[in-house]
Design a protein around this motif. Structure first.
Motif, mmCIF file in Angstrom:
data_model
loop_
_atom_site.group_PDB
_atom_site.id
_atom_site.type_symbol
_atom_site.label_atom_id
_atom_site.label_comp_id
_atom_site.label_asym_id
_atom_site.label_seq_id
_atom_site.Cartn_x
_atom_site.Cartn_y
_atom_site.Cartn_z
ATOM 1 N N VAL A 129 -0.876 11.957 14.104
ATOM 2 C CA VAL A 129 -0.621 11.733 15.520
ATOM 3 C C VAL A 129 -0.381 10.256 15.760
ATOM 4 O O VAL A 129 -1.060 9.398 15.189
ATOM 5 N N LEU A 130 0.598 9.945 16.585
ATOM 6 C CA LEU A 130 0.852 8.549 16.918
ATOM 7 C C LEU A 130 -0.344 7.965 17.637
ATOM 8 O O LEU A 130 -1.071 8.665 18.344
ATOM 9 N N PRO A 131 -0.587 6.670 17.519
ATOM 10 C CA PRO A 131 -1.687 6.048 18.238
ATOM 11 C C PRO A 131 -1.471 6.136 19.735
ATOM 12 O O PRO A 131 -0.370 6.379 20.219
ATOM 13 N N LYS A 132 -2.532 5.901 20.474
ATOM 14 C CA LYS A 132 -2.470 6.037 21.923
ATOM 15 C C LYS A 132 -1.441 5.101 22.537
ATOM 16 O O LYS A 132 -0.787 5.437 23.513
ATOM 17 N N ASP A 133 -1.318 3.882 21.969
ATOM 18 C CA ASP A 133 -0.320 2.954 22.486
ATOM 19 C C ASP A 133 1.043 3.369 21.941
ATOM 20 O O ASP A 133 1.599 2.745 21.050
ATOM 21 N N ASN A 134 1.579 4.470 22.504
ATOM 22 C CA ASN A 134 2.818 5.051 21.988
ATOM 23 C C ASN A 134 3.955 4.041 22.056
ATOM 24 O O ASN A 134 4.225 3.467 23.101
ATOM 25 N N LEU A 135 4.626 3.833 20.925
ATOM 26 C CA LEU A 135 5.655 2.808 20.837
ATOM 27 C C LEU A 135 7.046 3.351 21.091
ATOM 28 O O LEU A 135 7.999 2.588 21.119
ATOM 29 N N ILE A 136 7.183 4.648 21.254
ATOM 30 C CA ILE A 136 8.510 5.231 21.383
ATOM 31 C C ILE A 136 8.571 6.124 22.610
ATOM 32 O O ILE A 136 7.550 6.621 23.092
ATOM 33 N N ASN A 137 9.794 6.317 23.124
ATOM 34 C CA ASN A 137 9.995 7.149 24.300
ATOM 35 C C ASN A 137 10.158 8.606 23.881
ATOM 36 O O ASN A 137 11.196 9.228 24.079
ATOM 37 N N LEU A 138 9.121 9.145 23.307
ATOM 38 C CA LEU A 138 9.177 10.491 22.761
ATOM 39 C C LEU A 138 7.774 11.091 22.813
ATOM 40 O O LEU A 138 6.787 10.409 22.515
ATOM 41 N N ASN A 139 7.717 12.351 23.194
ATOM 42 C CA ASN A 139 6.442 13.050 23.263
ATOM 43 C C ASN A 139 5.787 13.084 21.888
ATOM 44 O O ASN A 139 6.396 13.556 20.926
ATOM 45 N N PRO A 140 4.544 12.592 21.758
ATOM 46 C CA PRO A 140 3.882 12.617 20.445
ATOM 47 C C PRO A 140 3.831 14.003 19.825
ATOM 48 O O PRO A 140 3.883 14.140 18.599
ATOM 49 N N ALA A 141 3.751 15.043 20.667
ATOM 50 C CA ALA A 141 3.711 16.411 20.135
ATOM 51 C C ALA A 141 5.014 16.749 19.420
ATOM 52 O O ALA A 141 5.024 17.452 18.407
ATOM 53 N N ARG A 142 6.140 16.241 19.932
ATOM 54 C CA ARG A 142 7.427 16.508 19.297
ATOM 55 C C ARG A 142 7.503 15.821 17.937
ATOM 56 O O ARG A 142 8.032 16.382 16.971
ATOM 57 N N VAL A 143 6.973 14.597 17.859
ATOM 58 C CA VAL A 143 6.942 13.892 16.576
ATOM 59 C C VAL A 143 6.066 14.651 15.588
ATOM 60 O O VAL A 143 6.431 14.848 14.422
ATOM 61 N N ARG A 144 4.904 15.109 16.093
ATOM 62 C CA ARG A 144 3.983 15.847 15.229
ATOM 63 C C ARG A 144 4.626 17.143 14.736
ATOM 64 O O ARG A 144 4.490 17.515 13.559
ATOM 65 N N ASN A 145 5.360 17.826 15.599
ATOM 66 C CA ASN A 145 6.006 19.074 15.205
ATOM 67 C C ASN A 145 7.051 18.842 14.115
ATOM 68 O O ASN A 145 7.199 19.660 13.195
ATOM 69 N N ARG A 146 7.789 17.741 14.208
ATOM 70 C CA ARG A 146 8.773 17.427 13.176
ATOM 71 C C ARG A 146 8.091 17.272 11.816
ATOM 72 O O ARG A 146 8.583 17.771 10.791
ATOM 73 N N ARG A 147 6.986 16.576 11.813
ATOM 74 C CA ARG A 147 6.285 16.333 10.548
ATOM 75 C C ARG A 147 5.628 17.592 10.016
ATOM 76 O O ARG A 147 5.593 17.823 8.792
ATOM 77 N N ILE A 148 5.134 18.429 10.917
ATOM 78 C CA ILE A 148 4.543 19.690 10.487
ATOM 79 C C ILE A 148 5.602 20.573 9.832
ATOM 80 O O ILE A 148 5.348 21.241 8.815
ATOM 81 N N LYS A 149 6.808 20.570 10.415
ATOM 82 C CA LYS A 149 7.889 21.383 9.845
ATOM 83 C C LYS A 149 8.212 20.945 8.419
ATOM 84 O O LYS A 149 8.266 21.761 7.492
ATOM 85 N N VAL A 150 8.451 19.643 8.233
ATOM 86 C CA VAL A 150 8.868 19.151 6.920
ATOM 87 C C VAL A 150 7.756 19.322 5.893
ATOM 88 O O VAL A 150 7.951 19.934 4.828
ATOM 89 N N PHE A 151 6.565 18.809 6.217
ATOM 90 C CA PHE A 151 5.485 18.839 5.227
ATOM 91 C C PHE A 151 4.868 20.232 5.120
ATOM 92 O O PHE A 151 4.373 20.611 4.056
ATOM 93 N N GLY A 152 4.913 21.005 6.230
ATOM 94 C CA GLY A 152 4.426 22.377 6.168
ATOM 95 C C GLY A 152 5.279 23.228 5.240
ATOM 96 O O GLY A 152 4.757 23.986 4.411
ATOM 97 N N LEU A 153 6.605 23.104 5.373
ATOM 98 C CA LEU A 153 7.497 23.851 4.485
ATOM 99 C C LEU A 153 7.372 23.376 3.042
ATOM 100 O O LEU A 153 7.466 24.183 2.105
ATOM 101 N N MET A 154 7.168 22.072 2.866
ATOM 102 C CA MET A 154 6.952 21.560 1.510
ATOM 103 C C MET A 154 5.708 22.192 0.889
ATOM 104 O O MET A 154 5.736 22.679 -0.258
ATOM 105 N N LEU A 155 4.610 22.204 1.639
ATOM 106 C CA LEU A 155 3.357 22.751 1.118
ATOM 107 C C LEU A 155 3.456 24.254 0.900
ATOM 108 O O LEU A 155 2.958 24.781 -0.105
ATOM 109 N N LEU A 156 4.114 24.955 1.850
ATOM 110 C CA LEU A 156 4.228 26.410 1.729
ATOM 111 C C LEU A 156 5.063 26.788 0.505
ATOM 112 O O LEU A 156 4.664 27.667 -0.284
ATOM 113 N N SER A 157 6.211 26.140 0.336
ATOM 114 C CA SER A 157 7.057 26.463 -0.812
ATOM 115 C C SER A 157 6.367 26.096 -2.120
ATOM 116 O O SER A 157 6.483 26.816 -3.123
#
Length: 682
Positions: free
Chosen positions: A2-30
């Protein structure tokens, strides 16, 4: 992550987290599914330690492949849908810059004509944007060769005469190249950094369009919490077959790799050491690099400083971006496999040093992932080698120690060892698919975005990809052996040091190829013979590996030849659009290189400073900027002065050693007196 509270980007932290879950989740699952299949495929009569070792090696190998695959897949969809990296504000092209930017060119025993030619082309391109007055250019020399040092000064004077009036060109050489490139940049920041808002860091073979540099500065201005913006460089102007294959692969596959990394990194990206813009304040506040405890190779100054600087800037509360949208960023290609391996040896040591940095306090989780990926990019080779050797050992063991079908205890039925041959083959096919399929995804994007007529047509691109895959299969085992040796050398305490890179088109000689590849060839021949006689079932499966090793000497020479590269170009292989229609900045760099080589001095080093009045005055003036002179032994000083006196009096060749020439170049009174003596003789 999760991004730190002082969010540095104009993007919902949940969306960033979902991107990472997709990539690393699929890596781990495969990886999990493949591992379960692998566990069921291992011969049932294998000893438990052997099974555990095979499972661990498989997991590490397959997970690495899976991360590359899924990252590339997501990168493909980002490019196919023409999406920009979210979370960063994009500036209008017409925005006028209010900041001051330093363009830094660190050099170390490089070709001065080529360095200044590139800088002149970049300066001209900046001038054409109408915003050149916001940029100053610095050549930051760590050169240790005294003749190259004087040549750099001479070429600086020539380049300054050709530089656009609104852009200043500065030159500084350090007497001691402490901490190498990172220390070079740090020295600039300590002395002149306060005068600039941003700095664009280059390599000696870098080329950046003026519009790209302006856009990078505009992005820094409108994103005040950004510390680094990395523009992905594209290999260009390669002539040997090895270089041409690299630049073709970079053009076709590179974009989906960069887009895939940007997809999950977002504002927590990495820095590759060049072709990037850095906020000077962030660098000064955060990037005082530690000197690692202990001796080299794990101790001392950090070689791969770029990863660490990005992590420290991110830890300091600044965002770091990799932006595939930034075009017009170029670099050169290593011309031979041996040159590539020589550079790789230094990178290997630098990345393994990150093992110590990985556990530092306060680092962002994604920064730790960057370090882990960098470390694994080199550890994967000995892991892969170990996996192959263990597999071969099991196969050979079955030949020398056949399975026991009837145990000592009397039974009515034999104990059949179970080996899932189909499962093993299917895992191999899946692994190859995950390695090769992203290349065709890159090809699809390439064909969509580039006019086929400029690169030989669609068939030329397809046949080039197919031949590149063949070449990759042949060279991959050689690079595996190189990198495995690098890791072994580092673990045994061998330091890589720091040497100048070969950026020319010198081909690999038979002697050089034999010295560097004889062990590869010997291992390939020995493995082929052993497998043929004692594990024949593996012969065809292992042939792609053993073939490259057996023929590593002629293959290395073949790939290094410019005329071979030209042959393949004439027949439509590995052609990219930038070859048929070279970018303007490359054409201008070639033009300026011709001018600079024409202006190259007839004499070198001390001889030039003594003979040429302008160079004598220039060199003596610049000594004040270079800092205090190093100390030289009295014996070196006496010998140097005797040789100089014999040259002035009797016209004898000076034949100075490196230290003798350096001693004279650091002696203003001696040089001044020698020049006057030479002038009076004339």
């Amino acid at each position: 992550m999760v991004l730190p509270k002082d969010n540095l980007i104009n993007l919902n932290p949940a969306r960033v987290r979902n991107r990472r879950i997709k990539v690393f989740g699929l890596m781990l699952l495969s990886t999990l599914l493949a591992t379960l299949k692998w566990i069921s495929s291992i011969p049932t009569d294998s000893a438990l330690p052997t099974k555990i070792l095979m499972i661990v090696l498989f997991v590490l190998t397959f997970a690495w492949i899976a991360l590359f695959f899924w990252s590339s897949v997501f990168g493909f969809f980002e490019l196919w849908k023409r999406r920009k990296v979210p979370g960063i504000d994009w500036a209008e092209d017409e925005r006028r810059l209010g900041s001051k930017i330093a363009v830094l060119m660190p050099v170390y025993n490089e070709s001065s004509a080529e360095v200044y030619a590139n800088l002149l082309a970049m300066a001209e391109s900046l001038s054409q944007t109408g915003q050149g007055k916001n940029f100053d250019i610095f050549v930051l020399s760590d050169t240790t060769d005294p003749k190259v040092w004087v040549e750099e000064e001479k070429m600086w004077l020539e380049a300054k005469r050709k530089m656009p009036a609104e852009i200043d060109l500065y030159y500084r050489r350090r007497a001691k190249n402490t901490a190498r490139k990172s220390g070079n940049i740090e020295d600039f920041c300590n002395k002149w950094g306060a005068e600039y808002d941003f700095m664009i860091v280059l390599d000696a073979d870098s080329l950046l369009n003026g519009s790209t540099m302006v856009k990078m500065a505009q992005l820094m201005e409108v994103n005040p919490r950004t510390g680094i913006i990395q523009a992905p460089p594209m290999c260009l102007d390669g002539h040997s077959l090895f270089a041409r294959i690299q630049q073709f692969a970079g053009k076709v596959y590179g974009p989906i790799v960069s887009a895939g990394l940007a997809y999950w990194q977002v504002g927590d990206s990495n820095y590759w050491g060049h072709n990037a813009i850095i906020r000077v304040r962030a660098f000064i506040e955060c990037c005082g690099l530690p000197v690692l405890k202990g001796k080299a190779p794990f101790g001392g100054h950090i070689l791969s400083h770029d990863f660490v600087e990005a992590a420290l800037i991110r830890r300091g509360g600044w965002a770091a971006w990799l932006l595939p949208e930034l075009k017009g960023s170029y670099e050169g290609c290593p011309p031979t496999m041996i040159d590539f391996a020589t550079r790789d040896r230094r990178w290997c040591q630098g990345n393994l040093q990150h093992i110590k940095v990985l556990i530092s306090k306060g680092l962002h989780p994604v920064s730790r992932i960057h370090f882990t990926i960098g470390i694994m990019s080199y550890l994967s080779s000995p892991i892969w080698l170990s996996f192959l050797l263990v597999g071969m050992a099991i196969a050979l063991g079955r030949n020398f120690f056949p399975p026991v079908y009837f145990e000592e205890a009397r039974t009515l039925f034999p104990v059949w060892p179970i080996f899932d041959k189909i499962g093993t083959i299917s895992l191999f096919v899946i692994s190859m698919f995950m390695l090769i399929f992203p290349k065709f995804l890159g090809l699809a994007v390439y064909l969509r975005n580039n006019d086929g007529a400029h690169s030989g047509g669609r068939f030329a691109a397809l046949k080039s990809v197919l031949l590149e895959i063949v070449m990759s299969v042949l060279t991959a085992p050689i690079m595996m052996m190189f990198q495995s040796k690098f890791v072994f050398d580092i673990l045994s305490g061998s330091d890589a040091g720091w040497s100048a890179q070969n950026r020319g088109d010198r081909g690999t000689s038979l002697r050089e190829a034999w010295v560097r590849h004889k062990w590869h060839a010997g291992l390939g021949i020995a493995a082929t013979v052993v497998i043929w006689f004692y594990a024949h079932a593996l012969f065809w499966w292992m042939l792609p590996i053993t073939l490259g090793l057996m023929f590593s000497v002629p293959l290395s020479m073949f790939l290094s030849r410019v005329r071979v590269g030209q042959f393949f170009r004439r027949h439509g292989y590995f052609i990219i659009p930038e070859e048929n229609e070279p970018p303007l900045i490359l054409r201008r760099a070639r033009y300026f290189e011709t001018l600079m080589k024409e202006a190259a001095p007839q004499y070198k080093g001390v001889e030039l400073v003594v003979k040429d009045s302008v160079m004598n005055a220039l060199h003596l003036m610049m000594l004040e900027v270079n800092g205090p002179a190093p100390e030289f032994d009295a014996e070196v000083a006496d010998s140097a002065q005797i040789k100089l006196e014999n040259y002035l009096t009797f016209g004898k060749e000076m034949d100075l050693s490196r230290n003798e020439e350096l001693m004279l170049l650091y002696s203003p009174e001696i040089l001044k007196t020698a020049h006057i003596s030479m002038f009076l003789q004339d």
